[in-house]
Design a protein around this motif. Structure first.
Motif, PDB file in Angstrom:
ATOM      1  N   ILE A 163     -83.110  39.695  46.697  1.00  0.00           N
ATOM      2  CA  ILE A 163     -82.660  40.305  47.945  1.00  0.00           C
ATOM      3  C   ILE A 163     -81.168  40.627  47.890  1.00  0.00           C
ATOM      4  O   ILE A 163     -80.735  41.701  48.316  1.00  0.00           O
ATOM      5  CB  ILE A 163     -82.994  39.380  49.127  1.00  0.00           C
ATOM      6  CG1 ILE A 163     -84.517  39.253  49.272  1.00  0.00           C
ATOM      7  CG2 ILE A 163     -82.375  39.901  50.421  1.00  0.00           C
ATOM      8  CD1 ILE A 163     -84.962  38.122  50.191  1.00  0.00           C
ATOM      9  N   GLY A 164     -80.376  39.707  47.374  1.00  0.00           N
ATOM     10  CA  GLY A 164     -78.940  39.946  47.260  1.00  0.00           C
ATOM     11  C   GLY A 164     -78.616  41.105  46.338  1.00  0.00           C
ATOM     12  O   GLY A 164     -77.786  41.964  46.660  1.00  0.00           O
ATOM     13  N   LEU A 165     -79.287  41.159  45.196  1.00  0.00           N
ATOM     14  CA  LEU A 165     -79.060  42.269  44.268  1.00  0.00           C
ATOM     15  C   LEU A 165     -79.602  43.578  44.825  1.00  0.00           C
ATOM     16  O   LEU A 165     -79.053  44.649  44.584  1.00  0.00           O
ATOM     17  CB  LEU A 165     -79.686  41.960  42.911  1.00  0.00           C
ATOM     18  CG  LEU A 165     -78.987  40.878  42.087  1.00  0.00           C
ATOM     19  CD1 LEU A 165     -79.754  40.611  40.791  1.00  0.00           C
ATOM     20  CD2 LEU A 165     -77.545  41.268  41.767  1.00  0.00           C
ATOM     21  N   GLY A 166     -80.698  43.483  45.603  1.00  0.00           N
ATOM     22  CA  GLY A 166     -81.232  44.678  46.252  1.00  0.00           C
ATOM     23  C   GLY A 166     -80.223  45.274  47.218  1.00  0.00           C
ATOM     24  O   GLY A 166     -80.016  46.490  47.254  1.00  0.00           O
ATOM     25  N   LEU A 183     -77.045  36.613  49.432  1.00  0.00           N
ATOM     26  CA  LEU A 183     -77.537  35.661  48.436  1.00  0.00           C
ATOM     27  C   LEU A 183     -77.101  34.238  48.777  1.00  0.00           C
ATOM     28  O   LEU A 183     -77.920  33.306  48.775  1.00  0.00           O
ATOM     29  CB  LEU A 183     -77.025  36.058  47.050  1.00  0.00           C
ATOM     30  CG  LEU A 183     -77.618  35.327  45.840  1.00  0.00           C
ATOM     31  CD1 LEU A 183     -77.500  36.194  44.585  1.00  0.00           C
ATOM     32  CD2 LEU A 183     -76.914  34.000  45.577  1.00  0.00           C
ATOM     33  N   THR A 184     -75.816  34.050  49.089  1.00  0.00           N
ATOM     34  CA  THR A 184     -75.311  32.704  49.380  1.00  0.00           C
ATOM     35  C   THR A 184     -75.924  32.138  50.654  1.00  0.00           C
ATOM     36  O   THR A 184     -76.296  30.961  50.710  1.00  0.00           O
ATOM     37  CB  THR A 184     -73.776  32.698  49.491  1.00  0.00           C
ATOM     38  OG1 THR A 184     -73.346  33.712  50.422  1.00  0.00           O
ATOM     39  CG2 THR A 184     -73.135  32.975  48.135  1.00  0.00           C
ATOM     40  N   MET A 185     -76.052  32.978  51.685  1.00  0.00           N
ATOM     41  CA  MET A 185     -76.638  32.496  52.933  1.00  0.00           C
ATOM     42  C   MET A 185     -78.144  32.257  52.807  1.00  0.00           C
ATOM     43  O   MET A 185     -78.691  31.379  53.465  1.00  0.00           O
ATOM     44  CB  MET A 185     -76.356  33.481  54.061  1.00  0.00           C
ATOM     45  CG  MET A 185     -74.967  33.368  54.671  1.00  0.00           C
ATOM     46  SD  MET A 185     -74.681  31.761  55.494  1.00  0.00           S
ATOM     47  CE  MET A 185     -73.645  30.944  54.301  1.00  0.00           C
ATOM     48  N   ALA A 186     -78.801  33.018  51.961  1.00  0.00           N
ATOM     49  CA  ALA A 186     -80.240  32.808  51.774  1.00  0.00           C
ATOM     50  C   ALA A 186     -80.503  31.409  51.231  1.00  0.00           C
ATOM     51  O   ALA A 186     -81.452  30.730  51.658  1.00  0.00           O
ATOM     52  CB  ALA A 186     -80.817  33.866  50.844  1.00  0.00           C
ATOM     53  N   HIS A 232     -75.950  49.382  48.521  1.00  0.00           N
ATOM     54  CA  HIS A 232     -74.552  49.771  48.784  1.00  0.00           C
ATOM     55  C   HIS A 232     -74.003  50.693  47.694  1.00  0.00           C
ATOM     56  O   HIS A 232     -73.258  51.626  47.990  1.00  0.00           O
ATOM     57  CB  HIS A 232     -73.683  48.524  48.918  1.00  0.00           C
ATOM     58  CG  HIS A 232     -73.740  47.898  50.283  1.00  0.00           C
ATOM     59  ND1 HIS A 232     -74.813  47.126  50.697  1.00  0.00           N
ATOM     60  CD2 HIS A 232     -72.883  47.951  51.336  1.00  0.00           C
ATOM     61  CE1 HIS A 232     -74.595  46.729  51.942  1.00  0.00           C
ATOM     62  NE2 HIS A 232     -73.442  47.220  52.353  1.00  0.00           N
ATOM     63  N   LEU A 233     -74.363  50.424  46.459  1.00  0.00           N
ATOM     64  CA  LEU A 233     -73.907  51.288  45.368  1.00  0.00           C
ATOM     65  C   LEU A 233     -74.376  52.725  45.561  1.00  0.00           C
ATOM     66  O   LEU A 233     -73.670  53.673  45.224  1.00  0.00           O
ATOM     67  CB  LEU A 233     -74.401  50.751  44.026  1.00  0.00           C
ATOM     68  CG  LEU A 233     -73.724  49.482  43.512  1.00  0.00           C
ATOM     69  CD1 LEU A 233     -74.454  48.940  42.291  1.00  0.00           C
ATOM     70  CD2 LEU A 233     -72.253  49.750  43.169  1.00  0.00           C
ATOM     71  N   ILE A 234     -75.567  52.881  46.120  1.00  0.00           N
ATOM     72  CA  ILE A 234     -76.110  54.221  46.355  1.00  0.00           C
ATOM     73  C   ILE A 234     -75.489  54.869  47.581  1.00  0.00           C
ATOM     74  O   ILE A 234     -75.099  56.041  47.549  1.00  0.00           O
ATOM     75  CB  ILE A 234     -77.641  54.157  46.547  1.00  0.00           C
ATOM     76  CG1 ILE A 234     -78.334  53.634  45.285  1.00  0.00           C
ATOM     77  CG2 ILE A 234     -78.203  55.528  46.937  1.00  0.00           C
ATOM     78  CD1 ILE A 234     -79.785  53.230  45.497  1.00  0.00           C
ATOM     79  N   SER A 274     -69.810  46.471  47.166  1.00  0.00           N
ATOM     80  CA  SER A 274     -71.269  46.391  47.050  1.00  0.00           C
ATOM     81  C   SER A 274     -71.710  44.977  46.685  1.00  0.00           C
ATOM     82  O   SER A 274     -72.645  44.426  47.284  1.00  0.00           O
ATOM     83  CB  SER A 274     -71.772  47.380  45.994  1.00  0.00           C
ATOM     84  OG  SER A 274     -71.452  48.703  46.344  1.00  0.00           O
ATOM     85  N   PHE A 275     -71.033  44.386  45.718  1.00  0.00           N
ATOM     86  CA  PHE A 275     -71.372  43.023  45.330  1.00  0.00           C
ATOM     87  C   PHE A 275     -71.025  42.019  46.427  1.00  0.00           C
ATOM     88  O   PHE A 275     -71.742  41.022  46.609  1.00  0.00           O
ATOM     89  CB  PHE A 275     -70.677  42.631  44.026  1.00  0.00           C
ATOM     90  CG  PHE A 275     -71.495  42.944  42.803  1.00  0.00           C
ATOM     91  CD1 PHE A 275     -72.592  42.167  42.468  1.00  0.00           C
ATOM     92  CD2 PHE A 275     -71.183  44.023  42.001  1.00  0.00           C
ATOM     93  CE1 PHE A 275     -73.371  42.457  41.355  1.00  0.00           C
ATOM     94  CE2 PHE A 275     -71.951  44.331  40.883  1.00  0.00           C
ATOM     95  CZ  PHE A 275     -73.046  43.542  40.560  1.00  0.00           C
TER      96      PHE A 275
END
Length: 233
Positions: A167-170, A50-53, A175-177, A42-43
């Motif tokens: 956005i990355g954490l979203g 996140l990195t690509m953003a 994925h966690l869900i 998920s992470f």
């Protein structure tokens, strides 16, 4: 910024999303009894975005996902003239990422792509055995929320510079869900790349992982147009 530079950035970014996210699932998730597991995968997906953003957001907007491009168009944030080119290079980037992942993963003795290649599925191919209806609802809702996060975090009125983190954490939360339900798509390019390599049942179920994310994204675009409007309704 020229269109060719935008498309090149989208190709690289989607390549990284599939290699990093699906690669974590295929190579590292259960290695060997002390792998990164569901939380790590998920992470990994969240970190690729996140990195690509931060790396290419200022070049292409860092969509990396046909559903995101369509949702941004639906929300009035993206020109229809660039929609098809973006989707084409996103799928190409996803397929290239899946191909590189296959070359790496197949270097291990006993590798069997038919046993699973981070593909998305429902019914007997859902990680948790969830039905087609459950998978459809899950993918629509998760993509809807993903686009609400994207549209809100990138709104000019939102705090500047933090959108990639939200956005990355979203995507991590999504994925966690939903990994147990569909192995989490919310991205037709991500699903297509690994499905083509895996073939067989993954291709026969791929339609859902185009239909549901696009439906959820388009709905989010319409909703955020209303929600974010400063006009009294």
């Amino acid at each position: 910024m020229t269109l060719i530079k935008k498309l090149s950035a989208e190709f690289i970014g989607t390549f990284w999303l599939v290699l990093g996210g699906c690669g974590s699932a295929v190579i590292a998730a259960g290695f060997p009894n002390v792998g990164i597991g569901l939380l790590g995968v998920s992470f990994a997906f969240g970190l690729t975005v996140l990195t690509m953003a931060y790396a290419i957001g200022h070049i292409s907007g860092c969509h990396l996902n046909p559903a995101v491009s369509i949702g941004l168009w639906s929300g009035g944030r993206f020109p229809v003239s660039e929609l098809v080119p973006y989707i084409v290079v996103q799928v190409a980037g996803g397929l290239t990422g899946a191909a590189v992942l296959y070359v790496i993963a197949s270097g291990q003795a006993g590798f069997d792509i038919s046993a699973g290649f981070a593909t998305n599925g429902y019914g007997e191919h859902s990680p948790g055995g969830y039905s087609l209806i459950a998978a459809l609802v899950c993918e629509i809702v998760m993509t809807f929320m993903f686009l609400i996060i994207i549209l809100g975090a990138t709104d000019k009125r939102a705090p500047q510079g933090f959108a990639p983190i939200a956005i990355g954490l979203g995507l991590t939360l999504i994925h966690l869900i939903s990994i147990p339900v569909t192995n989490t798509s919310v991205n037709p390019a991500r699903s297509t790349g690994v499905a083509i390599l895996q073939g067989d049942w993954a291709l026969s179920q791929l339609w859902l992982f185009w239909l549901a994310p696009i439906a959820g994204a388009m709905l989010a675009g319409v909703v955020y147009r209303w929600l974010g409007s400063t006009k009294e309704a």
